[in-house]
Design a protein around this motif. Sequence first.
Motif, short mmCIF file in Angstrom:
data_model
loop_
_atom_site.label_atom_id
_atom_site.label_comp_id
_atom_site.label_asym_id
_atom_site.label_seq_id
_atom_site.Cartn_x
_atom_site.Cartn_y
_atom_site.Cartn_z
N VAL A 134 0.85 -1.20 0.00
CA VAL A 134 0.00 0.00 0.00
C VAL A 134 0.88 1.25 0.00
CG1 VAL A 134 -1.76 1.27 1.28
CG2 VAL A 134 -1.85 -1.23 1.18
N THR A 135 0.68 2.10 -0.99
CA THR A 135 1.46 3.34 -1.07
C THR A 135 0.68 4.51 -0.46
OG1 THR A 135 0.72 3.27 -3.35
CG2 THR A 135 3.05 2.92 -2.96
N TYR A 136 -0.64 4.52 -0.68
CA TYR A 136 -1.48 5.60 -0.17
C TYR A 136 -2.51 5.05 0.81
CZ TYR A 136 0.69 8.22 -3.85
OH TYR A 136 1.62 8.82 -4.65
N PRO A 137 -2.59 5.63 1.99
CA PRO A 137 -3.59 5.16 2.96
C PRO A 137 -5.00 5.50 2.51
CG PRO A 137 -2.52 7.15 3.77
CD PRO A 137 -1.82 6.77 2.49
N GLY A 138 -5.93 4.64 2.88
CA GLY A 138 -7.32 4.90 2.51
C GLY A 138 -8.14 3.62 2.52
N VAL A 139 -9.32 3.73 1.97
CA VAL A 139 -10.22 2.57 1.89
C VAL A 139 -10.02 1.91 0.53
CG1 VAL A 139 -12.62 1.81 1.89
CG2 VAL A 139 -11.89 3.63 3.44
N TYR A 140 -9.74 0.63 0.56
CA TYR A 140 -9.51 -0.13 -0.66
C TYR A 140 -10.59 -1.18 -0.87
CZ TYR A 140 -4.81 1.78 -1.26
OH TYR A 140 -3.74 2.61 -1.48
N SER A 141 -10.90 -1.41 -2.11
CA SER A 141 -11.78 -2.51 -2.47
C SER A 141 -10.86 -3.63 -2.96
CB SER A 141 -12.72 -2.07 -3.59
OG SER A 141 -13.44 -3.19 -4.07
N LEU A 142 -11.06 -4.85 -2.42
CA LEU A 142 -10.18 -5.97 -2.79
C LEU A 142 -11.02 -7.18 -3.15
CD1 LEU A 142 -8.77 -4.79 0.29
CD2 LEU A 142 -6.90 -5.65 -1.11
N ALA A 143 -10.55 -7.95 -4.12
CA ALA A 143 -11.29 -9.15 -4.52
C ALA A 143 -10.34 -10.24 -4.97
CB ALA A 143 -12.26 -8.81 -5.64
N THR A 218 -8.11 -14.64 -10.06
CA THR A 218 -7.72 -13.23 -10.15
C THR A 218 -7.55 -12.62 -8.75
OG1 THR A 218 -10.03 -12.49 -10.20
CG2 THR A 218 -8.97 -12.87 -12.33
N PHE A 219 -6.77 -11.57 -8.73
CA PHE A 219 -6.54 -10.81 -7.50
C PHE A 219 -6.57 -9.35 -7.94
CE2 PHE A 219 -2.91 -9.56 -4.34
CZ PHE A 219 -3.84 -9.00 -3.46
N SER A 220 -7.51 -8.58 -7.35
CA SER A 220 -7.69 -7.19 -7.77
C SER A 220 -7.87 -6.27 -6.57
CB SER A 220 -8.93 -7.04 -8.66
OG SER A 220 -8.90 -7.99 -9.71
N ALA A 221 -7.43 -5.05 -6.70
CA ALA A 221 -7.67 -4.06 -5.64
C ALA A 221 -7.60 -2.67 -6.25
CB ALA A 221 -6.63 -4.19 -4.54
N PHE A 222 -8.35 -1.76 -5.68
CA PHE A 222 -8.21 -0.36 -6.09
C PHE A 222 -8.55 0.54 -4.91
CE2 PHE A 222 -12.47 -1.72 -7.37
CZ PHE A 222 -13.28 -0.75 -6.79
N LEU A 223 -7.95 1.71 -4.96
CA LEU A 223 -8.17 2.71 -3.91
C LEU A 223 -9.53 3.35 -4.13
CD1 LEU A 223 -7.20 4.43 -1.54
CD2 LEU A 223 -5.93 5.84 -3.15
N LEU A 224 -10.41 3.15 -3.16
CA LEU A 224 -11.77 3.68 -3.28
C LEU A 224 -11.80 5.12 -2.76
CD1 LEU A 224 -14.68 2.86 -4.01
CD2 LEU A 224 -14.93 1.99 -1.68
N TYR A 225 -11.31 5.32 -1.53
CA TYR A 225 -11.26 6.66 -0.94
C TYR A 225 -9.88 6.87 -0.31
CZ TYR A 225 -16.34 6.18 -1.18
OH TYR A 225 -17.62 5.98 -1.61
N ALA A 226 -9.14 7.85 -0.81
CA ALA A 226 -7.84 8.15 -0.21
C ALA A 226 -8.08 8.94 1.07
CB ALA A 226 -7.02 8.97 -1.19
N ASP A 227 -7.23 8.70 2.08
CA ASP A 227 -7.32 9.50 3.30
C ASP A 227 -7.01 10.95 2.94
OD1 ASP A 227 -7.99 7.32 4.73
OD2 ASP A 227 -6.12 7.20 5.89
N ALA A 228 -7.69 11.85 3.61
CA ALA A 228 -7.48 13.28 3.30
C ALA A 228 -6.09 13.71 3.74
CB ALA A 228 -8.53 14.11 4.01
#
Length: 228
Positions: A134-143, A218-228
Motif C-alpha cells: 500500500v502506497t497511499y492510505p485509505g479505503v480499498y476494495s479488494l477481490a 484473479t486478484f484485484s484491488a483499487f483505492l476507493l477513498y484516499a485519506d485526506a
Amino acid sequence: MRAVVLLCLLHVAPGMSQFNWEGPERVAPDAVTSSASACNVDTLSCECCKMVRETKRLQTYFNTTLTNLERELDKANQTFVTLQGSRVAFSVSLYTGDTFKCYGPFGVDTVIAYQQIFINLGMAYNMATGIFTVTYPGVYSLAVTSFSDAGSPGNILAVCTSLQVNGQIVAGSRELNRNDQEDSTTIAVALKLKAGDKVSVKLAKGCYLCDDSNHYNTFSAFLLYADA
Ligand SMILES: *[C@@H]1O[C@H](CO)[C@@H](O)[C@H](O)[C@H]1NC(C)=O
Ligand SMILES: *[C@@H]1O[C@H](CO)[C@@H](O)[C@H](O)[C@H]1NC(C)=O
C-alpha cells in the motif's frame, strides 16, 4: 477609468437641466467656505468624487474576493493533482498463456505470485513476490477469485486461498470435496489500509489452483477513498 467617467456623466446627466447658464435666473455659486460645504457648491464634481470613491471600494472588494477565490482554486487544484497522482488499481491473474496448468499443492502455505497483469496503475503490485504494498492510505476494495480442477471426478479437489494483510488472514475461501471436478470461490472486501501494509493471497498447504487463458484466478484491488 473610462467606465468610471462615463458612469459619472450618466449619473449627473438628469441633473443638468437645473442649471441655466444663459437665463436670467442664473444663481451665482456661494463662496467655498469649507470642504464640508463643497458639495453644496459643486454637486457635479462632488457626485463624481463619490462615484470614484465607491468604484475604488468595489474594485478593492472584487480584487480581494478574486484573490481569495484564486487561492481556494489553487488549493483545490493541488488536492486534485495529489489525488490524481495517488491512483492505485491493479488486477492480475495466475498465468499468462493458453496452456491449462495447476499451481500447487505445496507443503507449506504459499503466497501466490500472479503473473498475468491486466492493470497495475501506481505499480503497487509486485509480480515477483505477489505482494501489493500500500502506497497511499485509505479505503480499498479488494477481490480474489480462485478456481481449481481435480482433473477427473473422484479426485481430491482443494481450493483454499486467503486474503492476508501483513501476514494476518482477513478473509478466506475454502472448497474441499471429492464429489465434483471443478470448484471456484470468491473473496470481496473493503478495507482501510495504511501506507506500507503488505497485502497478498496465500494458497493453503495441500491446496491447488488451476487456470488457463480464461483467467479463473484473479486478484484485484483499487483505492476507493484516499485519506485526506
Ligand atoms: C489586487 O490585489 C493584488 C494582491 O492582493 C495586488 O497585487 C494588486 O495590485 C491589486 N490590484 C488592484 C487593481 O487593486
Ligand atoms: C493545477 O496544478 C497543476 C500542477 O501544479 C498545473 O499544471 C495546472 O495548470 C493547475 N491547474 C489549474 C486550473 O490551476
